[in-house]
Design a protein around this motif. Structure first.
Motif, PDB file in Angstrom:
ATOM      1  N   LEU A  14       0.826  -1.307  -0.009  1.00 51.20           N
ATOM      2  CA  LEU A  14       0.161   0.047   0.062  1.00 51.20           C
ATOM      3  C   LEU A  14       0.918   1.148   0.031  1.00 51.20           C
ATOM      4  O   LEU A  14       0.510   2.241  -0.644  1.00 51.20           O
ATOM      5  CB  LEU A  14      -0.992  -0.011   1.107  1.00 51.20           C
ATOM      6  N   GLU A  15       2.053   1.294   0.768  1.00 47.78           N
ATOM      7  CA  GLU A  15       2.862   2.395   0.687  1.00 47.78           C
ATOM      8  C   GLU A  15       3.520   2.692  -0.758  1.00 47.78           C
ATOM      9  O   GLU A  15       3.391   3.801  -1.258  1.00 47.78           O
ATOM     10  CB  GLU A  15       4.074   2.114   1.567  1.00 47.78           C
ATOM     11  N   TRP A  16       3.898   1.585  -1.515  1.00 52.13           N
ATOM     12  CA  TRP A  16       4.177   1.746  -2.869  1.00 52.13           C
ATOM     13  C   TRP A  16       3.051   2.076  -3.745  1.00 52.13           C
ATOM     14  O   TRP A  16       3.555   3.148  -4.835  1.00 52.13           O
ATOM     15  CB  TRP A  16       4.724   0.384  -3.426  1.00 52.13           C
ATOM     16  N   MET A  17       1.943   1.651  -3.558  1.00 54.58           N
ATOM     17  CA  MET A  17       0.789   2.354  -4.234  1.00 54.58           C
ATOM     18  C   MET A  17       0.239   3.623  -3.909  1.00 54.58           C
ATOM     19  O   MET A  17       0.107   4.398  -4.918  1.00 54.58           O
ATOM     20  CB  MET A  17      -0.288   1.344  -4.098  1.00 54.58           C
ATOM     21  N   SER A  18       0.643   3.973  -2.841  1.00 52.41           N
ATOM     22  CA  SER A  18       0.132   5.493  -2.159  1.00 52.41           C
ATOM     23  C   SER A  18       1.315   6.574  -3.008  1.00 52.41           C
ATOM     24  O   SER A  18       0.734   7.408  -2.905  1.00 52.41           O
ATOM     25  CB  SER A  18       0.465   5.570  -0.797  1.00 52.41           C
TER      26      SER A  18
END
Length: 310
Positions: free
Chosen positions: A226-230
């Motif tokens: 989710l951090e990478w997608m954010s």
């Protein structure tokens, strides 16, 4: 034939109190007067159908939507079982499968490649700068999601067993719809009448919801994903642009020719995440895609999701 939007609400038994517990009998409750001057409002699903159909007419494109509120179980579906080319949205599932397959300590191994690897893959802004020194598997995964780096994606696919490995990973998520046929850049190509390199909005939305479950990814890996997608550098004009400013959007975009897509985990303040898959395709195969279409579809559907309004 276009499918109508379906709203499915899971309603708590507490939402409708029993008359027996209200201190009145059924005979004590006045019957509602029939309306003689005002027609009832159309149901929300019909209103949203009309909104999305208007956007299809305006942009001359087909729109597919699947939305799942993970807190309430409510869904919104529009052409959700129709096939669309997925383009780079597939990368989120390749990275998720890498996180599932590869132990954390192995993700620090350096991967190297050649100039030819980059040239054959097409758009590869990160890997093009690291031909001499390489990157770790984790850095490649981050580049695939944040920068939509094609060569990084192909190297991730190599690590998880190629297209067959990703297909097997999707099936573990319950997705038997998506047809993983090619690597980058050919995965952007869809042959009319064939299923290769296509999916359906419902398949990607349910797959993304399954990815986030603890039985599929450890909490730390889910947080990393989710951090990478954010920080997705290519998604600001898409679902993020259609969401309220204080909602957190973690997404993966995709686009090629007339196809423009975005899939996301959207979190309203203080509420459970909403899974959103929006896939679009111009009627004219030679027309260029438009980011605005995805943003306006997102605005329409999120306004009818938790916390977004009526």
């Amino acid at each position: 034939m276009r499918s109508r939007t379906r709203f499915i609400m899971l309603v708590s038994a507490l939402a409708v109190p029993l008359l027996a517990g209200c201190g009145e009998s059924a005979h004590d409750v006045p019957a509602p007067m029939p309306s003689t001057s005002q027609e009832s409002s159309p149901p929300p699903a019909t209103v949203l159908d009309d909104d999305l159909e208007s956007l299809e007419d305006e942009f001359q494109a087909r729109v597919g939507v699947s939305v799942l509120d993970t807190g309430t179980g409510a869904t919104i579906e529009y052409r959700s079982d129709e096939r669309f080319g997925y383009a780079s949205t597939l990368k989120v599932f390749a990275v998720a499968e890498m996180l599932r397959q590869v132990a954390p300590e192995q993700r620090d191994e350096i991967v190297t490649w050649t100039d030819e690897t980059v040239a054959q893959a097409g758009y590869s802004p990160v890997t093009a700068e690291h031909v001499a020194d390489g990157l770790t598997l984790a850095q490649l995964a981050e580049a695939a999601l944040r920068d939509s780096d094609n060569a990084a994606t192909n190297l991730i696919l190599d690590r998880i067993g190629g297209t067959e490995g990703l297909q097997a990973g999707l099936e573990l998520l319950g997705d038997t719809t998506t047809d993983v046929a090619d690597i980058e850049p050919e995965l952007n190509e869809v042959v009319p009448g064939e299923t290769g390199n296509t999916t359906a909005p419902a398949a990607f939305a349910s797959g993304l919801a399954a990815v986030l479950k603890p039985e599929h990814l450890d909490p730390a890996d889910r947080t990393t994903l989710l951090e990478w997608m954010s920080a997705n550098a290519t998604g600001d004009a898409l679902i993020r642009a259609g969401a309220p400013a204080d909602w957190v959007v973690a997404d993966k975009s995709g686009g090629a020719g007339g196809k423009r897509n975005d899939i996301a985990v959207v979190t309203p303040p203080g509420q459970s995440p909403i899974i959103v898959a929006i896939l679009t395709e111009k009627y004219d195969p030679d027309a260029a895609y438009e980011d605005e279409l995805v943003a306006r579809v997102a605005e329409a559907v999120l306004a009818r999701s938790a916390g977004g309004g009526s």
